[in-house]
Design an enzyme around this catalytic site. Sequence first.
Site, PDB file in Angstrom:
ATOM      1  N   LYS A 106       0.791  -1.214   0.020  1.00 37.26           N
ATOM      2  CA  LYS A 106      -0.060   0.173   0.029  1.00 37.26           C
ATOM      3  C   LYS A 106       0.985   1.097  -0.179  1.00 37.26           C
ATOM      4  O   LYS A 106       1.915   1.190   0.390  1.00 37.26           O
ATOM      5  CB  LYS A 106      -0.710  -0.036   1.347  1.00 37.26           C
ATOM      6  CG  LYS A 106      -2.243   0.801   1.133  1.00 37.26           C
ATOM      7  CD  LYS A 106      -3.386  -0.030   0.389  1.00 37.26           C
ATOM      8  CE  LYS A 106      -4.353   0.770   0.201  1.00 37.26           C
ATOM      9  NZ  LYS A 106      -5.710  -0.124  -0.187  1.00 37.26           N
TER      10      LYS A 106
HETATM   11  P1  NAD Z   1     -13.238   7.288  -2.560  1.00 37.82           P
HETATM   12  O1  NAD Z   1     -12.359   8.463  -2.253  1.00 37.82           O
HETATM   13  O2  NAD Z   1     -13.679   7.340  -4.012  1.00 37.82           O
HETATM   14  O3  NAD Z   1     -14.617   7.675  -1.685  1.00 37.82           O
HETATM   15  C1  NAD Z   1     -14.440   7.709  -0.083  1.00 37.82           C
HETATM   16  C2  NAD Z   1     -15.866   8.233   0.200  1.00 37.82           C
HETATM   17  O4  NAD Z   1     -15.820   8.163   1.853  1.00 37.82           O
HETATM   18  C3  NAD Z   1     -16.227   9.593  -0.204  1.00 37.82           C
HETATM   19  O5  NAD Z   1     -17.530   9.828  -0.461  1.00 37.82           O
HETATM   20  C4  NAD Z   1     -15.933  10.683   1.058  1.00 37.82           C
HETATM   21  O6  NAD Z   1     -16.967  11.745   1.052  1.00 37.82           O
HETATM   22  C5  NAD Z   1     -16.453   9.785   2.120  1.00 37.82           C
HETATM   23  N1  NAD Z   1     -16.003   9.965   3.360  1.00 37.82           N
HETATM   24  C6  NAD Z   1     -14.829  10.339   3.899  1.00 37.82           C
HETATM   25  N2  NAD Z   1     -14.776  10.332   5.179  1.00 37.82           N
HETATM   26  C7  NAD Z   1     -15.958   9.885   5.750  1.00 37.82           C
HETATM   27  C8  NAD Z   1     -16.567   9.838   6.995  1.00 37.82           C
HETATM   28  N3  NAD Z   1     -15.862  10.369   8.177  1.00 37.82           N
HETATM   29  N4  NAD Z   1     -17.881   9.588   7.074  1.00 37.82           N
HETATM   30  C9  NAD Z   1     -18.563   9.111   6.146  1.00 37.82           C
HETATM   31  N5  NAD Z   1     -18.076   9.307   4.577  1.00 37.82           N
HETATM   32  C10 NAD Z   1     -16.714   9.656   4.665  1.00 37.82           C
HETATM   33  O7  NAD Z   1     -12.605   6.126  -2.063  1.00 37.82           O
HETATM   34  P2  NAD Z   1     -13.047   4.474  -2.242  1.00 37.82           P
HETATM   35  O8  NAD Z   1     -12.264   4.063  -3.499  1.00 37.82           O
HETATM   36  O9  NAD Z   1     -14.446   4.468  -2.655  1.00 37.82           O
HETATM   37  O10 NAD Z   1     -12.632   3.716  -0.928  1.00 37.82           O
HETATM   38  C11 NAD Z   1     -13.414   3.525   0.123  1.00 37.82           C
HETATM   39  C12 NAD Z   1     -12.795   2.447   0.782  1.00 37.82           C
HETATM   40  O11 NAD Z   1     -12.946   1.110   0.332  1.00 37.82           O
HETATM   41  C13 NAD Z   1     -11.411   2.640   1.496  1.00 37.82           C
HETATM   42  O12 NAD Z   1     -11.489   1.994   2.649  1.00 37.82           O
HETATM   43  C14 NAD Z   1     -10.780   1.865   0.447  1.00 37.82           C
HETATM   44  O13 NAD Z   1      -9.463   1.234   0.973  1.00 37.82           O
HETATM   45  C15 NAD Z   1     -11.623   0.811   0.446  1.00 37.82           C
HETATM   46  N6  NAD Z   1     -11.405  -0.181  -1.157  1.00 37.82           N
HETATM   47  C16 NAD Z   1     -11.463   0.635  -2.223  1.00 37.82           C
HETATM   48  C17 NAD Z   1     -11.335  -0.055  -3.522  1.00 37.82           C
HETATM   49  C18 NAD Z   1     -11.197   0.513  -4.812  1.00 37.82           C
HETATM   50  O14 NAD Z   1     -11.291  -0.257  -5.924  1.00 37.82           O
HETATM   51  N7  NAD Z   1     -11.492   1.874  -4.880  1.00 37.82           N
HETATM   52  C19 NAD Z   1     -10.847  -1.596  -3.290  1.00 37.82           C
HETATM   53  C20 NAD Z   1     -10.915  -2.023  -2.090  1.00 37.82           C
HETATM   54  C21 NAD Z   1     -11.120  -1.243  -0.935  1.00 37.82           C
END
Ligand code: NAD
Length: 416
Positions: A106
């Site tokens: 990461k």
């Molecule tokens: P992203 O940046 O696209 O979205 C994050 C979202 O969370 C945004 O809508 C933001 O406003 C919201 N957010 C931030 N702080 C917050 C809070 N305190 N309360 C509520 N909402 C809040 O990120 P993403 O890619 O969607 O990733 C989200 C999670 O999923 C992370 O934990 C990431 O590690 C995990 N993840 C993502 C992927 C991927 O393919 N993008 C894959 C596996 C895991």
Amino acid sequence: MEEGEAALNVALEQLKIAAEKLNLDPGIHEMLKHPKRSLIVSLTIKMDNGELGNFIGCRVQHNDARGPFKGGIRYHPNVTLDEVTALAMWMTWKCAVVDIPYGGAKGGICCNPKEMSTGELERLTRRYTSLILDIIGPHRDVPAPDIYTDAQTMAWIMDTYSQFKGYSVPECVTGKPLSIGGSEGREEATSLGVVICAREAAKHIGLKFKGAAVAIQGYGTVGWNAAKIARDMGCKIVAVSDSAGGIYCPDGLNPVDIYEHKSKTGSVVNYKGCKNITNEDLLTTGCDILIPAALENQITKANADKIRARIVVEGANGPISLEADKILYEKGILLIPDVLANSGGVTASYFEWVQNLTREHWMLQEVNRRLENKMGKAFSAVQKIAKQEESDMRTAALMLGVGRVSEAIKTLGLWP
Ligand code: NAD
């Protein structure tokens, strides 16, 4: 304790639980507690106002016994080495659970992307790439998007890497735009996997998936796509939220309309016909399926008792603390852990890498067919262990992941 330290404590405690259950060699347990390599980089770029901006970033490579390191890059003001280390460890287990030939890594940069221009983000990304260039590459370590990084960020990484090499290397990074070797379905893959897990979990407890009420925390890549896919599969999306707050609509809301509203106003809140709620309300709202898809440590002993969903599917990494895990289990809530639930993203990343290495481009149906197959197999394998061990799904998934990694370490042997 700050959030990153808390996340690492959770990751280490989970490893300990799996190690005890598997009767793991203490030497291998100790090895897996630490990343194989961590690189901290100091990034200085020119800001738009002519001043210099200084940032700290890192890339943590946890284990590569099963294949090249793989994992996302996160831009967030709270990024710490501890947090990135925990996330790298989870990537190792995740790739093993879904049985793709990768290890775990990461990366992160401590910055506030919301306050930076596109030009500043591009310079930051290119500088970061140049500083980690020696330890990444298609057969070493393949980055991908994570919080506040996207396909454009990956394009800048690919271009910087390729410029240094002197030829185009699309396979050095995944989650790219389609125009430069991205895969069909990658953007939605994590969410498709999350929803597949929710569907399988519903089957398991005899809950009718069609019409099930779903609440989602976070409306970014994972959250919004999960809302769209779940609705397409017949679920009712009753609540969603982002960092500014949430909205509740018991009759069900249209995820595409909410997405457009967020694009215009910057948040899901204040959508006509919905009630504004807090993120805390969202987690404890009455629903069948709850999908935390934002940050770590959202469900803790402080609110776990108030969760009313029957199924919780971890779209985010590490959103539930260890104490909360126990409380949910005792309440009879079925929890589908992150290392299984959100492994669709890295699985589609693996498909993208295979397509790039073989210079092929698969149709969306082909990508989704393979994804459904991989997720289905992983879900069944975890469920089988949970049944045998009479354990929760998290312990079972960790036993599967840690067990496979340990097996690879033993088979490779130690050098020298
Ligand atoms: P992203 O940046 O696209 O979205 C994050 C979202 O969370 C945004 O809508 C933001 O406003 C919201 N957010 C931030 N702080 C917050 C809070 N305190 N309360 C509520 N909402 C809040 O990120 P993403 O890619 O969607 O990733 C989200 C999670 O999923 C992370 O934990 C990431 O590690 C995990 N993840 C993502 C992927 C991927 O393919 N993008 C894959 C596996 C895991």
